[in-house]
Design an enzyme around this catalytic site. Structure first.
Site, mmCIF file in Angstrom:
data_model
loop_
_atom_site.group_PDB
_atom_site.id
_atom_site.type_symbol
_atom_site.label_atom_id
_atom_site.label_comp_id
_atom_site.label_asym_id
_atom_site.label_seq_id
_atom_site.Cartn_x
_atom_site.Cartn_y
_atom_site.Cartn_z
ATOM 1 N N TYR A 155 15.571 47.639 112.049
ATOM 2 C CA TYR A 155 15.137 49.168 113.924
ATOM 3 C C TYR A 155 14.689 50.270 113.158
ATOM 4 O O TYR A 155 14.000 50.671 114.223
ATOM 5 C CB TYR A 155 16.595 49.052 113.965
ATOM 6 C CG TYR A 155 16.509 50.458 114.688
ATOM 7 C CD1 TYR A 155 16.952 49.602 116.788
ATOM 8 C CD2 TYR A 155 17.631 51.467 114.653
ATOM 9 C CE1 TYR A 155 17.607 50.871 117.033
ATOM 10 C CE2 TYR A 155 18.512 52.861 115.652
ATOM 11 C CZ TYR A 155 17.932 52.570 116.229
ATOM 12 O OH TYR A 155 17.979 53.194 117.162
ATOM 13 N N LYS A 159 11.335 52.771 115.528
ATOM 14 C CA LYS A 159 11.969 53.913 115.583
ATOM 15 C C LYS A 159 10.644 54.830 115.067
ATOM 16 O O LYS A 159 10.629 55.953 115.817
ATOM 17 C CB LYS A 159 13.445 54.128 116.307
ATOM 18 C CG LYS A 159 14.142 53.428 116.420
ATOM 19 C CD LYS A 159 14.111 53.633 117.849
ATOM 20 C CE LYS A 159 14.653 53.194 118.461
ATOM 21 N NZ LYS A 159 14.443 53.090 120.258
HETATM 22 N N1 LIG Z 1 23.608 56.263 120.112
HETATM 23 C C1 LIG Z 1 22.927 56.174 118.920
HETATM 24 O O1 LIG Z 1 23.411 56.509 118.147
HETATM 25 C C2 LIG Z 1 20.854 56.044 119.238
HETATM 26 C C3 LIG Z 1 21.152 57.024 118.371
HETATM 27 C C4 LIG Z 1 19.349 57.227 117.949
HETATM 28 C C5 LIG Z 1 18.583 56.443 118.833
HETATM 29 N N2 LIG Z 1 19.336 55.635 120.165
HETATM 30 C C6 LIG Z 1 18.233 54.858 121.333
HETATM 31 O O2 LIG Z 1 18.945 55.127 122.683
HETATM 32 C C7 LIG Z 1 18.426 54.276 123.197
HETATM 33 C C8 LIG Z 1 19.566 54.310 123.870
HETATM 34 O O3 LIG Z 1 20.906 54.062 123.284
HETATM 35 P P1 LIG Z 1 22.262 54.219 123.979
HETATM 36 O O4 LIG Z 1 22.084 54.557 123.063
HETATM 37 O O5 LIG Z 1 22.223 55.179 125.192
HETATM 38 O O6 LIG Z 1 23.128 52.929 124.116
HETATM 39 P P2 LIG Z 1 23.593 51.522 124.881
HETATM 40 O O7 LIG Z 1 24.640 52.756 125.511
HETATM 41 O O8 LIG Z 1 23.872 50.224 124.042
HETATM 42 O O9 LIG Z 1 22.442 51.447 126.025
HETATM 43 C C9 LIG Z 1 21.309 50.814 125.613
HETATM 44 C C10 LIG Z 1 20.664 50.928 127.144
HETATM 45 O O10 LIG Z 1 19.363 49.836 126.999
HETATM 46 C C11 LIG Z 1 19.310 48.450 127.829
HETATM 47 N N3 LIG Z 1 19.053 47.748 127.366
HETATM 48 C C12 LIG Z 1 18.833 46.874 126.319
HETATM 49 N N4 LIG Z 1 17.927 45.723 126.615
HETATM 50 C C13 LIG Z 1 17.484 45.884 127.183
HETATM 51 C C14 LIG Z 1 16.790 44.621 127.876
HETATM 52 N N5 LIG Z 1 16.197 43.528 127.191
HETATM 53 N N6 LIG Z 1 15.355 44.955 129.254
HETATM 54 C C15 LIG Z 1 16.322 46.304 129.755
HETATM 55 N N7 LIG Z 1 17.441 47.014 129.496
HETATM 56 C C16 LIG Z 1 17.553 47.163 128.237
HETATM 57 C C17 LIG Z 1 20.427 48.107 127.726
HETATM 58 O O11 LIG Z 1 21.181 47.538 129.166
HETATM 59 P P3 LIG Z 1 21.728 46.523 129.683
HETATM 60 O O12 LIG Z 1 21.882 45.913 128.484
HETATM 61 O O13 LIG Z 1 22.201 46.595 130.954
HETATM 62 O O14 LIG Z 1 20.150 45.634 130.171
HETATM 63 C C18 LIG Z 1 21.319 49.918 128.363
HETATM 64 O O15 LIG Z 1 20.746 50.439 129.572
HETATM 65 C C19 LIG Z 1 18.150 52.988 122.482
HETATM 66 O O16 LIG Z 1 16.111 52.981 122.262
HETATM 67 C C20 LIG Z 1 18.880 53.563 121.300
HETATM 68 O O17 LIG Z 1 17.790 52.723 119.856
HETATM 69 C C21 LIG Z 1 20.466 55.295 119.800
#
Ligand SMILES: NC(=O)c1ccc[n+]([C@@H]2O[C@H](COP(=O)([O-])OP(=O)(O)OC[C@H]3O[C@@H](n4cnc5c(N)ncnc54)[C@H](OP(=O)(O)O)[C@@H]3O)[C@@H](O)[C@H]2O)c1
Length: 261
Positions: A155, A159
């Site tokens: 992961y 990133k």
């Molecule tokens: N929260 C953190 O701590 C954090 C920190 C750094 C970076 N990020 C990054 O932020 C971004 C958003 O994540 P989040 O934190 O908001 O988590 P989240 O609430 O789990 O959201 C992830 C989103 O990605 C979508 N997704 C996952 N697999 C998919 C697929 N195969 N096709 C289409 N959509 C897909 C999910 O929708 P469905 O399941 O409905 O498809 C959901 O809308 C990610 O790139 C993550 O790596 C998060």
């Protein structure tokens, strides 16, 4: 009131950052295309966003972790007569634990989404923007991309790709009228940990941010044409402090911060 002519595409809009990006862009008067697999939460969000606003919100239920997704998404959106002004490439997930203990298929699925789908979508929509001589792209990376991170090996490497890819594109696309900004959040209260399978560590609970402030910081950086932004001062100091440590120390520090207590 006239309808706004501006359109934004938000991937991963069914929860977390994506839903808050949609809220923030709706407040700025954008029409929206929301994409993720779960349709119901996006339809509920679309109703919320359109309430009292003259904006259109379209929902596309799609699995983005498939080869050819960039062209397919561009075709589906162009067929509706929509040109995307702002792309928020946010869909992604992490997998917590030792790499060799993860099912390989799950890791490959993650790389397909975090790396390949993001690349394809950026190529398709970035190309269309460059041909028009205008556009904005925000790529969601992670503070985990600033160093090797044991327990999130694949992961964090995915990133790192997003971070370096986006910063390079920032320079390439600037003379073509397209802004590219990379947002690298630290741990934030979304569905991320539930999906990755990690119980928040004491450190993570201490520094956990809320999603909307992170989104606001990302959109401000995009508006200010920044190449890269790490939201939150603790995260910014953490990323910056890497410069004073050899990589052998960086990865040990990251490892200790990720261990469950
Ligand atoms: N929260 C953190 O701590 C954090 C920190 C750094 C970076 N990020 C990054 O932020 C971004 C958003 O994540 P989040 O934190 O908001 O988590 P989240 O609430 O789990 O959201 C992830 C989103 O990605 C979508 N997704 C996952 N697999 C998919 C697929 N195969 N096709 C289409 N959509 C897909 C999910 O929708 P469905 O399941 O409905 O498809 C959901 O809308 C990610 O790139 C993550 O790596 C998060």
């Amino acid at each position: 009131m006239e309808k706004s002519p501006k359109w934004a595409l938000v991937t991963g809009a069914s929860s977390g950052f994506g839903a808050d990006f949609a809220r923030a862009l709706a407040e700025q008067g954008y029409n929206l295309v929301l994409v993720a697999r779960r349709v119901e939460p996006m339809e509920e969000l679309a109703r919320e966003l359109q309430q009292g606003r003259q904006i259109s919100v379209k929902v596309l239920g799609m699995d983005l972790a498939r080869p050819g997704i960039g062209i397919e998404l561009l075709r589906r959106i162009t067929e509706e007569g929509i040109a995307i002004d702002t792309l928020i490439s946010n869909a992604g997930f992490g997998l917590f634990g030792d790499f060799i203990d993860q099912p390989l298929a799950r890791t490959l699925d993650m790389l397909q989404l975090n790396v390949l789908a993001l690349t394809e979508i950026t190529h398709a929509f970035g190309g269309a923007m460059a041909r028009r001589g205008a556009g904005r792209i925000l790529l969601v990376a992670s503070i985990g991309g600033y160093q090797a991170t044991p327990t999130y090996a694949a992961y964090s490497a995915s990133k790192s790709y997003v971070l370096l890819f986006g910063e390079a594109l920032h320079e390439e696309l600037k003379p073509r009228g397209v802004t590219v900004t990379v947002l690298s959040p630290g741990i934030t209260a979304t569905e991320f940990l539930k999906v990755s399978g990690q119980k928040a560590t004491r450190y993570q609970r201490l520094v956990m941010m809320r999603s909307r402030p992170v989104v606001n910081i990302g959109l401000r950086a995009l508006a200010n044409k920044r190449a890269s932004i790490v939201p939150g001062w603790i995260n910014a100091v953490t990323a910056f402090s890497n410069r004073f440590m050899p990589r052998s120390v960086q990865r040990k520090v990251a490892f200790s911060l990720m261990r469950n207590d």
